[in-house]
Design a protein around this motif. Structure first.
Motif, PDB file in Angstrom:
ATOM      1  N   ILE A   1     -14.968  -6.363  41.581  1.00 46.08           N
ATOM      2  CA  ILE A   1     -13.726  -6.461  42.133  1.00 46.08           C
ATOM      3  C   ILE A   1     -12.445  -5.750  41.548  1.00 46.08           C
ATOM      4  O   ILE A   1     -11.598  -5.227  42.212  1.00 46.08           O
ATOM      5  CB  ILE A   1     -13.265  -8.137  41.950  1.00 46.08           C
ATOM      6  N   LYS A   2     -12.500  -5.416  40.185  1.00 44.25           N
ATOM      7  CA  LYS A   2     -11.535  -4.833  39.598  1.00 44.25           C
ATOM      8  C   LYS A   2     -11.546  -3.318  39.854  1.00 44.25           C
ATOM      9  O   LYS A   2     -10.556  -2.595  39.971  1.00 44.25           O
ATOM     10  CB  LYS A   2     -11.501  -4.933  37.994  1.00 44.25           C
TER      11      LYS A   2
ATOM     12  N   ASN B   1     -21.204  -1.094  38.726  1.00 45.64           N
ATOM     13  CA  ASN B   1     -20.072  -2.094  38.659  1.00 45.64           C
ATOM     14  C   ASN B   1     -20.466  -3.281  39.484  1.00 45.64           C
ATOM     15  O   ASN B   1     -20.050  -4.515  39.009  1.00 45.64           O
ATOM     16  CB  ASN B   1     -18.919  -1.553  39.565  1.00 45.64           C
TER      17      ASN B   1
ATOM     18  N   TYR C   1     -12.314 -16.011  47.763  1.00 46.93           N
ATOM     19  CA  TYR C   1     -10.914 -15.245  47.415  1.00 46.93           C
ATOM     20  C   TYR C   1      -9.884 -15.437  48.721  1.00 46.93           C
ATOM     21  O   TYR C   1      -9.146 -14.804  48.911  1.00 46.93           O
ATOM     22  CB  TYR C   1     -11.281 -13.783  47.207  1.00 46.93           C
TER      23      TYR C   1
ATOM     24  N   THR D   1      -9.129  -8.540  47.874  1.00 41.41           N
ATOM     25  CA  THR D   1      -8.999  -9.646  47.458  1.00 41.41           C
ATOM     26  C   THR D   1      -7.846  -9.735  46.562  1.00 41.41           C
ATOM     27  O   THR D   1      -7.392 -10.863  46.004  1.00 41.41           O
ATOM     28  CB  THR D   1     -10.234  -9.756  46.332  1.00 41.41           C
TER      29      THR D   1
ATOM     30  N   ARG E   1     -10.910  -4.416  45.602  1.00 43.64           N
ATOM     31  CA  ARG E   1      -9.755  -4.846  45.105  1.00 43.64           C
ATOM     32  C   ARG E   1      -8.565  -5.160  46.150  1.00 43.64           C
ATOM     33  O   ARG E   1      -7.721  -6.030  46.036  1.00 43.64           O
ATOM     34  CB  ARG E   1      -9.221  -3.766  44.280  1.00 43.64           C
TER      35      ARG E   1
ATOM     36  N   ASP F   1     -21.856  -6.860  37.618  1.00 36.93           N
ATOM     37  CA  ASP F   1     -20.827  -8.015  37.303  1.00 36.93           C
ATOM     38  C   ASP F   1     -19.649  -7.840  38.329  1.00 36.93           C
ATOM     39  O   ASP F   1     -19.004  -7.075  38.571  1.00 36.93           O
ATOM     40  CB  ASP F   1     -20.239  -7.603  35.727  1.00 36.93           C
ATOM     41  N   GLU F   2     -19.685  -9.018  39.096  1.00 33.47           N
ATOM     42  CA  GLU F   2     -18.872  -9.030  40.209  1.00 33.47           C
ATOM     43  C   GLU F   2     -17.372  -8.712  39.783  1.00 33.47           C
ATOM     44  O   GLU F   2     -16.621  -8.391  40.490  1.00 33.47           O
ATOM     45  CB  GLU F   2     -19.021 -10.234  40.812  1.00 33.47           C
ATOM     46  N   ARG F   3     -16.989  -9.284  38.772  1.00 37.33           N
ATOM     47  CA  ARG F   3     -15.603  -9.242  38.270  1.00 37.33           C
ATOM     48  C   ARG F   3     -15.120  -7.834  37.973  1.00 37.33           C
ATOM     49  O   ARG F   3     -14.117  -7.202  38.302  1.00 37.33           O
ATOM     50  CB  ARG F   3     -15.677  -9.840  36.732  1.00 37.33           C
ATOM     51  N   GLU F   4     -16.245  -7.018  37.510  1.00 33.63           N
ATOM     52  CA  GLU F   4     -16.028  -5.635  37.339  1.00 33.63           C
ATOM     53  C   GLU F   4     -15.912  -4.982  38.638  1.00 33.63           C
ATOM     54  O   GLU F   4     -15.123  -3.909  39.050  1.00 33.63           O
ATOM     55  CB  GLU F   4     -17.270  -4.933  36.537  1.00 33.63           C
TER      56      GLU F   4
END
Length: 472
Positions: A352-353, A344, A274, A362, A359, A347-350
């Motif tokens: 980060i979001k 959360n 990132y 990144t 959040r 899933d790393e995407r979850e």
């Protein structure tokens, strides 16, 4: 004159009928509210008694009740600021230790609110209909996320380290590099923590350089564990060298000694992808073969204060039988928060979001600039002169000390002269405290740590400050 003024001092029941006072009373507990009223009346009584100048007494008499009410309102605001309350963080420090470090998402806050205001299955197995373990689900979840055999949660990372050393190195030597004898904040230091655990400190190497041979030459029958501490809150540059983790693990296996690593910040994300400096992850430590890894819950992990221990099941099973565990166990709030947090991380995407800390670290700098422009425009429309400036935000919380993140902020402009320190005080003592930053003799708010949903409310608070202080 004094006797007249003393007789005219309003009674508490009269003060309570004032609309402004009545509204203020709704924002604080009744005991504190009543104490502030009595205190303000008594202060005015003392002021009258000690004043000898007739003109001053006359002025006191003209605004007697008004001055008392003003003092009550000020006193109540001061009392409210003593308690934990929400603030606007315009400092640009994401993990601000003084401001509570990690922030939770509103979704997690709502879920925890439901649990706290109801009974829950903390130690009840719903499937079996009998008493269960308060840790089981969370431990399985953590192990799944980091890839460990088992996990254990205690009240903070210092507690985690103490528990591990007490179990595996009590009355034995804990070997650690001299360069890793850090202070973790609040004057709490690794050497003292080792001593408190019942282990003996055996430091090896030098402040800047430690070789594998430094460990090997000191291992004997009195050795309990080899301890490695990640120096997450400072960096030594120049002529330096530390032992590679895999080499230390191999040495531990060859000598039949446990290797425990305190990784501190609890990072589960490879930030380099990132555009952020790489920070060791818990998973890499486990992959290197470390027997037990300890880390914090409220730093880069993005959660609450907690100490998390992951590693080999047989070792963690021993820790669960240690009598000290009872003294540092966590409650339902911590367990519920960490369950939501680690869900959360599946899933790393979850992650980060949904985890504010990740959040903010990144996010694209353009998103921060957009927030700065939005606040700037709202303030300009309300007659408050300002400009958007480039800034440098920091991660904080004893994590990534050298890392600065490009950011944007709002600097305030004035026709009349006002010092940055005075403006900082006005913002800090607002009803909802606004914490900004002073650099190069200017006060500004860094928008890295201001949330999009808070901008309208923040703008209104800034406008109120400027109107109350006559700055517009």
């Amino acid at each position: 004159m004094k006797k007249i003024l003393l007789r005219n001092l309003p009674k508490v029941d009269i003060i309570l009928k004032n609309k402004e006072i009545e509204n203020m009373g709704k924002s604080v507990d009744y005991y504190t509210f009543l104490s502030c009223i009595k205190k303000s009346i008594n202060q005015m009584r003392e002021e009258i008694l000690k004043t000898e100048d007739e003109e001053k007494l006359r002025l006191l008499g003209e605004n007697l009740e008004e001055n008392i009410i003003k003092n009550i309102l000020s006193s109540v605001e001061k009392e409210k600021r003593k308690k934990i309350q929400r603030v606007f963080n315009g400092s640009g420090t994401i993990l601000h230790t003084n401001l509570g470090r990690s922030v939770f998402s509103k979704k997690i806050g709502e879920k925890i609110g439901e649990i706290l205001s109801s009974y829950n299955n903390l130690e009840y197995d719903i499937e079996e209909g009998k008493r269960g373990s308060r840790y089981k689900n969370l431990e399985n979840l953590i192990s799944q996320v980091v890839g460990s055999e088992s996990a254990l949660v205690v009240n903070n990372n210092a507690g985690a380290v103490i528990l591990c050393l007490n179990e595996f190195s009590k009355n034995k030597n804990t070997i650690i590099s001299r360069g890793e004898l850090v202070e973790i904040g609040g004057s709490f230091r690794v050497p003292e923590i080792i001593k408190f655990s019942g282990a003996n400190l055996l430091e090896v190497g030098a402040t800047n350089i430690t070789h594998l041979d430094d460990y090997e030459r000191n291992i004997d029958e009195e050795t309990g564990v080899l301890l490695k501490v990640h120096t997450s809150n400072y960096k030594i540059k120049g002529f330096t060298q530390e032992v590679d983790l895999k080499e230390l693990v191999k040495l531990g296996k060859d000598k039949n000694k446990l290797v425990i690593e305190d990784i501190g910040s609890g990072n589960l994300v490879e930030f380099s992808k990132y555009g952020i400096v790489s920070e060791p992850t818990v998973m890499k430590s486990l992959e290197a073969g470390v027997d037990l890894v300890t880390f914090s819950g409220d730093k880069l992990l993005g959660g609450c204060q907690a100490g998390i221990i992951v590693g080999k099941k047989e070792l963690i099973d021993r820790l669960k039988k240690n009598q000290f565990l009872r003294a540092i166990r966590v409650d339902k709030i911590t367990i519920a928060l960490l369950e939501e947090l680690f869900t959360n991380y599946l899933d790393e995407r979850e992650a980060i979001k949904n985890i504010p800390t990740l959040r903010m670290i990144t996010e694209k700098v353009e998103d921060v600039e957009e927030r700065a422009i939005r606040l700037s425009n709202i303030l300009e429309e309300r007659g408050i002169k300002n400009k958007v400036i480039e800034t440098k935000a920091t991660i904080g919380g004893g994590s990534m000390p050298d890392e600065e993140i490009k950011s944007f902020g709002i600097e305030f402009l004035f026709n009349k002269k006002i010092s940055p320190n005075r403006l900082e005080e006005y913002f800090r003592k607002n009803k909802i405290s606004i914490i900004g930053r002073i650099e190069d003799n200017r006060y500004f708010l860094d928008m890295k740590t201001i949330f999009l949903d808070d901008i309208d409310e923040l703008a209104q608070n800034i406008q109120n400050i400027f109107l109350e202080r006559g700055l517009v």
